[in-house]
Design a protein around this motif. Structure first.
Motif, PDB file in Angstrom:
ATOM      1  N   VAL A 107     -55.526  87.480   2.371  1.00  0.00           N
ATOM      2  CA  VAL A 107     -55.998  88.395   3.424  1.00  0.00           C
ATOM      3  C   VAL A 107     -55.526  89.777   3.030  1.00  0.00           C
ATOM      4  O   VAL A 107     -54.361  89.955   2.671  1.00  0.00           O
ATOM      5  N   GLU A 108     -56.403  90.755   3.088  1.00  0.00           N
ATOM      6  CA  GLU A 108     -55.902  92.110   2.828  1.00  0.00           C
ATOM      7  C   GLU A 108     -56.365  93.069   3.908  1.00  0.00           C
ATOM      8  O   GLU A 108     -57.340  92.821   4.612  1.00  0.00           O
ATOM      9  N   GLY A 109     -55.619  94.139   4.077  1.00  0.00           N
ATOM     10  CA  GLY A 109     -55.980  95.107   5.105  1.00  0.00           C
ATOM     11  C   GLY A 109     -54.762  95.899   5.523  1.00  0.00           C
ATOM     12  O   GLY A 109     -53.758  95.960   4.819  1.00  0.00           O
TER      13      GLY A 109
ATOM     14  N   ASP B 172     -44.563  79.629   9.955  1.00  0.00           N
ATOM     15  CA  ASP B 172     -45.752  80.224  10.564  1.00  0.00           C
ATOM     16  C   ASP B 172     -45.870  81.676  10.112  1.00  0.00           C
ATOM     17  O   ASP B 172     -44.917  82.460  10.234  1.00  0.00           O
ATOM     18  N   LEU B 173     -47.051  81.992   9.588  1.00  0.00           N
ATOM     19  CA  LEU B 173     -47.329  83.353   9.123  1.00  0.00           C
ATOM     20  C   LEU B 173     -48.154  84.053  10.195  1.00  0.00           C
ATOM     21  O   LEU B 173     -49.241  83.589  10.552  1.00  0.00           O
ATOM     22  N   ILE B 174     -47.623  85.151  10.711  1.00  0.00           N
ATOM     23  CA  ILE B 174     -48.310  85.875  11.784  1.00  0.00           C
ATOM     24  C   ILE B 174     -48.746  87.232  11.242  1.00  0.00           C
ATOM     25  O   ILE B 174     -47.904  88.030  10.786  1.00  0.00           O
ATOM     26  N   LEU B 175     -50.035  87.481  11.277  1.00  0.00           N
ATOM     27  CA  LEU B 175     -50.562  88.751  10.786  1.00  0.00           C
ATOM     28  C   LEU B 175     -51.085  89.542  11.972  1.00  0.00           C
ATOM     29  O   LEU B 175     -51.987  89.079  12.686  1.00  0.00           O
ATOM     30  N   VAL B 176     -50.511  90.698  12.185  1.00  0.00           N
ATOM     31  CA  VAL B 176     -50.995  91.568  13.264  1.00  0.00           C
ATOM     32  C   VAL B 176     -51.643  92.762  12.595  1.00  0.00           C
ATOM     33  O   VAL B 176     -50.966  93.601  11.988  1.00  0.00           O
ATOM     34  N   ARG B 177     -52.950  92.806  12.685  1.00  0.00           N
ATOM     35  CA  ARG B 177     -53.673  93.887  12.011  1.00  0.00           C
ATOM     36  C   ARG B 177     -53.521  95.181  12.788  1.00  0.00           C
ATOM     37  O   ARG B 177     -53.096  95.190  13.939  1.00  0.00           O
ATOM     38  N   ASN B 178     -53.934  96.249  12.138  1.00  0.00           N
ATOM     39  CA  ASN B 178     -53.825  97.554  12.785  1.00  0.00           C
ATOM     40  C   ASN B 178     -54.641  97.543  14.075  1.00  0.00           C
ATOM     41  O   ASN B 178     -55.744  97.018  14.127  1.00  0.00           O
TER      42      ASN B 178
END
Ligand SMILES: Nc1ncnc2c1ncn2[C@@H]1O[C@H](COP(=O)(O)OP(=O)(O)OP(=O)(O)O)[C@@H](O)[C@H]1O
Length: 594
Positions: free
Chosen positions: A385-387, A420-426
């Motif tokens: 995932v990128e961003g 658990d990997l948590i990704l909070v996007r902008n």
């Protein structure tokens, strides 16, 4: 069944009330009888929760006093507090003094109860190595140990060798270097920083003895036999809270005394081919890293610095570009959104033992089988995932704490071999505030369009080409020879003191400031980011269990059940569902839990 058969039954007196006492298999119970011999109240204690059985009338508070009366015996056991008032599964020392009809009967009771203890609780510790950090938390660790913990150890017949630390990393170095023969466990009286020292010491020593290189990311680390106990006495006691359910020295001491054993997953963090650190609760980039870095500038505020820094960092509204790659865990088994809770006796964790440690004839074949299992994970299984992210967090446990009883990932497991990997996007500031606030409420913090969560076995973080921060601000191999955990403790110790390159948070942060904020770089194009005193940067830092990592590009891997704690996981307590009063001490892990 033999274990269920009645071992002893007789009348006993508690004060002037007659009771029927019964020892059968796993339990000792006593029932009050009324004048017509009818049963009234029964108290039943599992033998595994009996702390000690003593002849005579024995008290340990305010100090130990024994009156050796012929027909009496005193039972000490784990008592669950009915009045925990939402403070979780609080334990205290129960004490009941029984009087028998004769001395003979008394002796029979004492003998049978002690036999039952030996039979049913073979793994209780006899000898412990205790490290006290006299400067942790409110600087009361020594007092906590001597007044609340040592009397319980003594009562249970545990001998302890106590080391009061004189410097950071002394406990870790002691475990790595000294002879530990005869010790059944190591205990820290302090906060999460002290726990981390023990964790690194115990894992490092076990790998040394097994001839395993911790720097090799593909290797299966050897599970550690030496148990770790935590007596909470720091300003941050998150690991204790997440594994026991409450931060209370007596509760933790009782878990140690009765030999509870809770396996725990550990995440190893590597940079290139060097082990950087181990983590059990949070490896967090972006917001959580910034809060920790900012809080270092306000240490004088004490624990309040995390709230203050969280507020400032929130106002700065930062997000960071990056590529997150992860190796997903089997989604058929569990998911971070399945609404389960990892509680004491968790089925998922106990079943995962089979998956993590398949039965085999010998230790060495077990080891090599695990090794091959990991090495067959092909690159094809990785997802990417990128961003731009507000934060990227990896946690091996729920990371619950008094201010966020659900934690960062409420359905995460302590010992299932995953994180658990948590990704909070902008997102806009209000959106991010909603995310943070939901950690304190019953609302699902993952049910937001800019948040995604994955159950994973490994994670890698890197930058898009050209996105890296100015080299002068990023320690790299040539600039920063941060020693690995396995290096000679003497070297580590000297480097901790002299160059501050690895070790306590203070030291590392100081080092980073020295390395990163050189005069030259400060005079370049730095500017303050709003209220934050830190330099606005294209990159953040990683917060690894409350320590700042010296590298941004890292790879993490979860090692299932690598260590064992004297704990049993969180026992269900209905009142714990009420989100109780705040605790300000979460090292920037749960900002906004106001
Ligand atoms: N005698 C000592 N002098 C200075 N530092 C020590 C000593 N003993 C241990 N330490 C270090 O102090 C750090 C903090 O200790 P601990 O976790 O017990 O307390 P804390 O109050 O929770 O920590 P913090 O102040 O970082 O929030 C640990 O990283 C540990 O390595």
């Amino acid at each position: 069944m033999e274990t269920d058969s009645v071992k002893l039954e007789s009348s006993v007196w508690l004060g002037n009330k007659r009771h029927r006492a019964l020892l059968s298999g796993w339990r000792f119970s006593w029932t009050e009888l009324d004048k017509k011999n009818r049963d009234k109240n029964t108290i039943s204690v599992p033998v595994s929760e009996v702390v000690a059985v003593m002849e005579g009338q024995v008290e340990i508070h305010p100090q130990k006093k024994t009156k050796d009366t012929d027909r009496d015996f005193t039972l000490f056991y784990v008592k669950r507090s009915n009045t925990s008032g939402g403070k979780g599964p609080l334990w205290s020392l129960g004490r009941s003094q029984f009087c028998c009809l004769s001395r003979d009967l008394r002796d029979q009771w004492v003998t049978q109860l002690r036999i039952a203890l030996k039979t049913h609780c073979p793994s209780r510790p006899c000898r412990l190595l205790v490290f006290i950090n006299p400067y942790g938390g409110k600087k009361k660790a020594k007092q906590i140990f001597h007044s609340s913990v040592a009397p319980l150890f003594e009562l249970a017949g545990i001998s302890s060798h106590v080391v009061v630390t004189e410097r950071a990393n002394q406990a870790r170095d002691h475990i790595l270097k000294k002879d530990l023969t005869g010790f059944d466990g190591v205990i820290c009286v302090g906060g999460d920083g002290m726990f981390s020292e023990l964790l690194h010491g115990v894992i490092g020593r076990t790998q040394q003895e097994a001839g395993v290189s911790e720097h090799d990311q593909s290797v299966m680390l050897q599970p550690c036999d030496l148990h770790i106990g935590i007596i909470p006495a720091g300003s941050t006691d998150c690991v204790c809270f997440a594994t026991v359910g409450v931060n209370d020295p007596v509760t933790s001491a009782l878990h140690i005394v009765i030999g509870d054993s809770q396996p725990l997953d550990v995440c190893s963090v590597h940079h290139c081919s060097t082990l950087v650190r181990y983590s059990v609760s949070l490896v967090g980039y972006g917001f959580y890293g910034d809060v920790l870095a900012e809080s270092e500038r306000h240490r004088w505020m004490g624990p309040l610095r995390y709230d203050y820094s969280g507020f400032l960092v929130y106002l700065c509204n930062r997000s960071y570009q990056g590529i997150v790659q992860y190796l997903p865990a089997d989604s058929q088994i569990t998911s971070p959104r399945d609404n389960s809770r990892c509680l004491s006796g968790c089925r998922v964790c106990s079943e995962s033992t089979e998956r993590l440690f398949p039965r085999s004839e010998s230790c060495s074949s077990l080891y090599s089988r695990q090794l091959s299992q990991y090495s067959i994970e092909s690159e094809d299984n990785w997802l990417s995932v990128e961003g731009r992210f507000r934060c990227v967090s990896l946690t091996c446990m729920s990371s619950s704490c008094p201010r966020s009883p659900k934690g960062l990932s409420p359905s995460a497991h302590l010992a299932d071999g995953t994180g658990d990997l948590i990704l909070v996007r902008n997102t806009n500031p209000l959106g991010f505030l909603t995310y943070l606030h939901r950690h304190t409420t019953t609302q699902d913090q993952f049910d937001l369009p800019f948040v995604e969560v994955h159950r994973v076995k490994a994670v890698r973080f890197s930058f898009l080409p050209g996105e890296e921060d100015d080299d002068e601000d990023q320690p790299n191999d040539s600039q920063n020879n941060t020693p690995g955990i396995l290096e000679d403790p003497e070297t580590l110790c000297n480097s901790d003191i002299e160059s501050n390159s690895f070790g306590s948070k203070q030291h590392l942060a100081g080092n980073q400031r020295e390395q990163g904020m050189t005069e030259k770089s400060r005079n370049k194009s730095d500017y303050l980011c709003g209220l934050c005193s830190s330099k606005r940067s294209a990159t953040s830092v990683w917060n690894c269990d409350g320590e700042i990592l010296p590298y941004a590009e890292i790879s993490c891997r979860v090692h299932g059940q690598l260590v064992r704690l004297f704990a049993r996981g969180v026992e269900e307590d209905p009142s714990s569902r009420k989100y109780n009063e705040g605790n300000r001490n979460c090292r920037g892990r749960c900002f906004s839990h106001s």
